[in-house]
Scaffold this motif. Sequence first.
Motif, PDB file in Angstrom:
ATOM      1  N   HIS A  48      29.216  30.617 -63.293  1.00 36.15           N
ATOM      2  CA  HIS A  48      28.568  30.578 -61.976  1.00 36.15           C
ATOM      3  C   HIS A  48      29.546  30.105 -60.904  1.00 36.15           C
ATOM      4  CE1 HIS A  48      24.687  31.468 -63.726  1.00 36.15           C
ATOM      5  NE2 HIS A  48      24.877  30.518 -64.612  1.00 36.15           N
ATOM      6  N   PRO A  49      30.028  31.011 -60.049  1.00 30.49           N
ATOM      7  CA  PRO A  49      31.023  30.667 -59.033  1.00 30.49           C
ATOM      8  C   PRO A  49      30.626  29.519 -58.114  1.00 30.49           C
ATOM      9  CG  PRO A  49      30.836  33.041 -59.238  1.00 30.49           C
ATOM     10  CD  PRO A  49      29.746  32.459 -60.077  1.00 30.49           C
ATOM     11  N   LEU A  50      29.336  29.401 -57.783  1.00 28.27           N
ATOM     12  CA  LEU A  50      28.927  28.356 -56.842  1.00 28.27           C
ATOM     13  C   LEU A  50      28.985  26.956 -57.448  1.00 28.27           C
ATOM     14  CD1 LEU A  50      26.090  30.188 -54.930  1.00 28.27           C
ATOM     15  CD2 LEU A  50      28.017  28.997 -53.881  1.00 28.27           C
ATOM     16  N   LEU A  51      29.237  26.865 -58.746  1.00 23.45           N
ATOM     17  CA  LEU A  51      29.466  25.563 -59.387  1.00 23.45           C
ATOM     18  C   LEU A  51      30.943  25.194 -59.402  1.00 23.45           C
ATOM     19  CD1 LEU A  51      27.092  25.834 -62.492  1.00 23.45           C
ATOM     20  CD2 LEU A  51      26.617  24.800 -60.265  1.00 23.45           C
ATOM     21  N   PRO A  63      31.077  25.655 -41.534  1.00 24.14           N
ATOM     22  CA  PRO A  63      31.418  25.189 -42.883  1.00 24.14           C
ATOM     23  C   PRO A  63      31.966  26.345 -43.726  1.00 24.14           C
ATOM     24  CG  PRO A  63      29.060  25.484 -42.688  1.00 24.14           C
ATOM     25  CD  PRO A  63      29.628  25.711 -41.314  1.00 24.14           C
ATOM     26  N   ALA A  64      32.718  26.003 -44.760  1.00 25.87           N
ATOM     27  CA  ALA A  64      33.336  27.051 -45.579  1.00 25.87           C
ATOM     28  C   ALA A  64      33.454  26.587 -47.022  1.00 25.87           C
ATOM     29  CB  ALA A  64      34.723  27.407 -45.037  1.00 25.87           C
ATOM     30  N   TRP A  65      33.305  27.532 -47.952  1.00 25.02           N
ATOM     31  CA  TRP A  65      33.534  27.232 -49.360  1.00 25.02           C
ATOM     32  C   TRP A  65      35.029  27.116 -49.619  1.00 25.02           C
ATOM     33  CZ3 TRP A  65      29.284  25.564 -51.146  1.00 25.02           C
ATOM     34  CH2 TRP A  65      28.058  26.178 -50.869  1.00 25.02           C
ATOM     35  N   VAL A  66      35.391  26.205 -50.510  1.00 25.96           N
ATOM     36  CA  VAL A  66      36.796  25.960 -50.841  1.00 25.96           C
ATOM     37  C   VAL A  66      36.993  26.195 -52.330  1.00 25.96           C
ATOM     38  CG1 VAL A  66      38.667  24.274 -50.867  1.00 25.96           C
ATOM     39  CG2 VAL A  66      36.973  24.222 -49.019  1.00 25.96           C
ATOM     40  N   ARG A  67      37.920  27.103 -52.682  1.00 29.24           N
ATOM     41  CA  ARG A  67      38.206  27.339 -54.097  1.00 29.24           C
ATOM     42  C   ARG A  67      38.945  26.143 -54.677  1.00 29.24           C
ATOM     43  NH1 ARG A  67      41.541  28.977 -58.026  1.00 29.24           N
ATOM     44  NH2 ARG A  67      43.398  28.797 -56.725  1.00 29.24           N
ATOM     45  N   LEU A  68      38.475  25.634 -55.809  1.00 25.88           N
ATOM     46  CA  LEU A  68      39.094  24.486 -56.467  1.00 25.88           C
ATOM     47  C   LEU A  68      39.890  24.947 -57.683  1.00 25.88           C
ATOM     48  CD1 LEU A  68      36.051  22.010 -56.372  1.00 25.88           C
ATOM     49  CD2 LEU A  68      37.931  22.211 -54.730  1.00 25.88           C
ATOM     50  N   SER A 194      36.166  38.513 -53.119  1.00 27.78           N
ATOM     51  CA  SER A 194      35.270  39.597 -53.513  1.00 27.78           C
ATOM     52  C   SER A 194      34.537  39.295 -54.812  1.00 27.78           C
ATOM     53  CB  SER A 194      36.055  40.901 -53.656  1.00 27.78           C
ATOM     54  OG  SER A 194      37.050  40.775 -54.661  1.00 27.78           O
ATOM     55  N   ALA A 195      35.078  38.373 -55.619  1.00 26.01           N
ATOM     56  CA  ALA A 195      34.436  38.008 -56.885  1.00 26.01           C
ATOM     57  C   ALA A 195      33.447  36.865 -56.721  1.00 26.01           C
ATOM     58  CB  ALA A 195      35.497  37.630 -57.918  1.00 26.01           C
ATOM     59  N   PHE A 196      33.424  36.272 -55.533  1.00 30.99           N
ATOM     60  CA  PHE A 196      32.537  35.144 -55.287  1.00 30.99           C
ATOM     61  C   PHE A 196      31.104  35.638 -55.078  1.00 30.99           C
ATOM     62  CE2 PHE A 196      30.905  31.631 -52.538  1.00 30.99           C
ATOM     63  CZ  PHE A 196      31.059  30.613 -53.465  1.00 30.99           C
ATOM     64  N   SER A 328      26.289  44.533 -55.575  1.00 29.76           N
ATOM     65  CA  SER A 328      26.315  43.239 -54.915  1.00 29.76           C
ATOM     66  C   SER A 328      26.780  42.082 -55.795  1.00 29.76           C
ATOM     67  CB  SER A 328      24.909  42.910 -54.385  1.00 29.76           C
ATOM     68  OG  SER A 328      24.464  43.892 -53.497  1.00 29.76           O
ATOM     69  N   PHE A 329      27.001  42.330 -57.066  1.00 28.48           N
ATOM     70  CA  PHE A 329      27.378  41.253 -57.966  1.00 28.48           C
ATOM     71  C   PHE A 329      28.673  41.609 -58.691  1.00 28.48           C
ATOM     72  CE2 PHE A 329      22.935  40.829 -57.217  1.00 28.48           C
ATOM     73  CZ  PHE A 329      22.746  39.466 -57.083  1.00 28.48           C
ATOM     74  N   PRO A 330      29.807  41.477 -58.003  1.00 29.13           N
ATOM     75  CA  PRO A 330      31.080  41.867 -58.605  1.00 29.13           C
ATOM     76  C   PRO A 330      31.525  40.957 -59.743  1.00 29.13           C
ATOM     77  CG  PRO A 330      31.441  40.808 -56.487  1.00 29.13           C
ATOM     78  CD  PRO A 330      29.961  40.996 -56.617  1.00 29.13           C
ATOM     79  N   SER A 331      30.980  39.754 -59.819  1.00 26.11           N
ATOM     80  CA  SER A 331      31.385  38.852 -60.893  1.00 26.11           C
ATOM     81  C   SER A 331      31.050  39.474 -62.243  1.00 26.11           C
ATOM     82  CB  SER A 331      30.669  37.501 -60.759  1.00 26.11           C
ATOM     83  OG  SER A 331      30.928  36.706 -61.891  1.00 26.11           O
TER      84      SER A 331
END
Length: 571
Positions: A48-51, A63-68, A194-196, A328-331
């Motif tokens: 799950h990318p959002l985790l 605000p913006a998401w940051v890849r860890l 694009s994978a997010f 819509s779900f490239p993951s």
Amino acid sequence: MHSLGVYYGCGVTCRFAIPAALENGGAQSEEALREHFERAVALTVLDHPLLQVGLAGESTQAPAWVRLDRIDLHNHIQWQTVDVDDFGSSSSASNSSMDAALEDVIKVQHDTPYPDLETRPGWKMVVLRSPHLDYVEAFFGVNHANADGESAKIFHQTLLEKLNLLSLTSSAPNDLTSCLSPEGVLTLPSMTASAFTPAHESLVNLSASVPWVLSSALKQIVPAWMRSHPLQPLPWALQRAVPVRTALRLVHLDAAALRQVLDACRCHDTTLTGLLQGMAVTSLAMRTRTTSHDTTTKQKKKSTSHPLPLVLGTPVSMRRYMRRPDASFPSQHVPGPNWTMVNSVTYCFHKYHGRRLSSLYDLAGVVPPTTPSAAFEDALWEQAGHVRRQLEQKLAKGTRNDLTALMGYISDLRGRLAEEMAAERPRDVTLEVSNLGVIDGSGGGRGAAKSKTPLQQTVMALKGCCRSSTSSAVPEKEGVAAQDSAVVVGAIGGEEEQDEEEGMGSQGEKEKWTIERAMFTQSGTPHGAGVIAGLVDDGVAAGLAADLEAWLGSLGRREHITFSGGRVKAG
């Protein structure tokens, strides 16, 4: 809301039954159990990318998401050992001790903000374990900016799948051994934009007509006396910017009684969601015969007295409207909306005013306490059916002119919310019911989720609070949650679009992990639904909780529903 300190998130707590191979006891076995569980969590995070992302600029308008690059799981997973008397796993005393500890954990976690959001993902877990019991209680909480309540359910379903996957193999999957260190640091794979997980507005067609947008805007700016049914401050539920403080009380309904409740819902052409809303509005109407005197400029010549409007709310998942997975779900990990953690929810309002509300208030004056009344019971079921019909109408409309489309027209949502609380604006909702739908606790995995299993359950919460909202879905003790001085209910059964037959069953096979119970909870919201702990009239809150418990119990025993509580003068 998180940055303003008025709402920290939601969560689902599941009771995971431990397979026999991992519950032999002893320090070595407990260590193996923890390692097994944390490895399954790591695999769930990778799905799950959002985790996997941080959040930068939380208090700004951009605000913006940051890849860890990595996550230290020890910053997100806490283990707590609960001391219980060694009476065996079926002992009610041992289970009560675990429940008491769990309630404390849920309250504390919902009152605690998510730290270091830019460098840590907005989720956390607390796992309660006693060597004397054959299960663990796992609380999963998530910042609502990351995901919605249904996503918390999806987390547990994914976790259950991973627990059983690891049980089937003697060694960890290759993608885990290469990225999880012995110290619990999970190295994250590279991820392109694009994978997010796509944003809500990318997944759902939020078309809005110009007349509807203008009409919605006018409702916010026109004077109150020009509105047909203006919201007014409820004297027993004022809006105040108080610190978040979550309370919790569970009201139990056993599985046999729940079956009778669901049967009664079907006979009256409604669902458990509709029934709980119908019970709530009936109880409030009978306990708070509050009226307001309209002395606005337009009505100075003729003063009138009328009941204050009551507005109930039901959050509605928008996953059914999402585009097809291939578009819509490239993951590669997540096969579609039903297994995707995302924040995609809208709202359905149920407004009670005029003749509909007056009839309930009139009923409050004629029903003798403790005496069965056909008129009273008919009125309750009529309200339950009304809610069901409104939900069906909401679902039939689809996404056009949906409330969430208006968010794109507000330049500063955070500032607007702060202004509303500072001005003590009347609350939009008196009481809320949340329903997460069916959760498959059988351990069958994604392929088996479409079939009925003995442990499929529905996780639901009736939230009438600023301080708590919970629910419990339990094969042995189906839960209805309420608060110390407020009112919330959680129950299991069925949602307006789901089969309510599923939800009860015996414990799963001991050779695999299963989910025996689930509770949906939310952080307190000082600006939210109007039945507020500490601020609401104690008699209204306690009375509503007592009514829900008594009326559900009566239905479960196939008895007539009776209003047995004393009336409360609100104000």
